[in-house]
Design an enzyme around this catalytic site. Structure first.
Site: not given
Ligand SMILES: *Cc1c(COP(=O)(O)O)cnc(C)c1O
Length: 361
Positions: A104, A174, A198
């Site tokens: 990511w 993040d 998530k």
């Protein structure tokens, strides 16, 4: 009700059952309102109260100081990969530092290079993203526009135990896959962002917590949606917000506050759950091979392999038959990934642990 399995999906992921039940109860008509939350104007009183409540609960859970605004946006974390450099880097003449600890972080970097000058302050690729940088290994730029980290790399399963020291440069993080999984000191961050699917709700809403002074720079010539300032000035109603997602996010926050008892409590639960699985891996004499080095292992995504693809496949198939589902590792890593977010009950993790012991035998 049809049977519910233990769902170890990395995202969209398991939701707390009390949240689903409350949403189901009130789906057709919200008490006192007579319409579904989905059917309410975002400008009307009933929805505005839901919106304000979700925000207030986030502020309370995370102790968000007055220096920061909370925004509810769309476009997922991937849009944040672009919005961050567009608002904080573009046309500043500065450099943005990226600490790349997994897939990511790499994707975030790929978007930022389109908007301005970037510097890779560290990249864990050489060891297949199984580790984090030591402070001495960071090649930080002095006076950078910001330093970007991925707090928890969902695919590789490595997690920063605490935030790295980046001096006075704004830290941008993040938190998509460990948001609300533990207390954090928001004052240390310039921006925190997290897509909800998530650990905080359904796909469709992305939370951005941003230090107010960082919103001043962006040019009004940019497409309006991309300017944080517009969303902050309109209290996340610059356009129609993802109302049902925000409602569910508010219910998840309520569950964390009232059923769990806050973020210290959920952190303790998360650490205990992760230990159940890591202990099996550590005591398996190499039958289970963990991906991340022990000091930086994720409490959210437990990644491991069994040494050959056939064994991985047999493990996943038999687990699925035992109602332990969606355990396949990301296609780029393979093997097994058990995502054990806040809403995964300890019973599910115990059942997986018992399955791992039995499969090994
Ligand atoms: C899932 C995830 C993303 C991508 O989120 P989208 O909502 O699909 O854009 C980004 N970063 C991390 C750490 C993630 O886990």
């Amino acid at each position: 009700m049809p049977k519910r399995v233990f769902n170890f999906s990395a995202g969209p992921a398991v939701m707390p059952l009390p949240v689903l039940e409350e949403a189901q109860r009130d789906l057709v008509a919200l008490p006192g309102v007579g319409s579904s939350v989905m059917e309410l104007s975002h400008r009307g009183k009933p929805y505005m109260a839901i919106h304000a409540d979700a925000k207030a609960r986030l502020v309370s859970l995370l102790n968000i100081p007055d220096t920061h605004d909370v925004l509810f946006l769309q476009g997922g974390s991937r849009l944040q990969f672009s919005m961050i450099p567009i608002n904080l880097l573009k046309d500043t003449g500065k450099t943005a530092d990226y600490i790349v600890t997994g897939s990511w972080g790499k994707k975030a970097l790929e978007e930022s290079v389109k908007e301005g000058t970037t510097n890779v302050a560290w990249d864990g690729k050489a060891s297949n993203y199984n580790n984090l940088p030591k402070p001495s290994e960071l090649k930080l730029t002095s006076d950078a526009a910001y330093v970007h980290i991925t707090s928890n790399e969902t695919i590789q399963g490595v997690q920063f135990p605490t935030e790295p020291d980046v001096g006075n440069v704004p830290l941008v993080a993040d938190l998509s896959s460990d948001f609300l999984s533990r207390p954090i000191d928001v004052s240390k961050y310039g921006i925190i962002y997290a897509c909800a699917q998530k650990n905080a709700g359904p796909a469709g809403v992305t939370v951005v917590i941003i230090r107010k002074d960082l919103m001043a720079h962006a040019s009004s010539e940019l497409p309006g949606y991309l300017v944080y300032r517009n969303h902050a000035e309109a209290d996340s109603m610059w356009n129609t917000p993802p109302t049902f997602g925000i409602y569910l996010l508010g219910l998840v926050c309520k569950w964390l506050q009232e059923d769990i008892g806050g973020l210290e409590k959920i952190q303790a639960q998360n650490e205990a759950k992760a230990k159940l699985l890591y202990d099996v891996i550590d005591e398996s004499n190499g039958f289970y091979i963990g991906h991340a080095v022990p000091e930086v292992r994720s409490k959210m995504n437990v990644t491991f392999k069994l040494g050959d693809d056939e064994k991985d496949k047999a493990f996943l198939a038999q687990a699925n038959e035992a109602d332990l589902t969606q355990l396949g590792g990301h296609r780029s890593v393979g093997g097994v990934r058990a995502s054990i977010y806040n809403a995964m009950p300890v019973e599910g993790v115990e059942k997986l642990r018992d399955f791992m012991l039995k499969f090994m035998k």
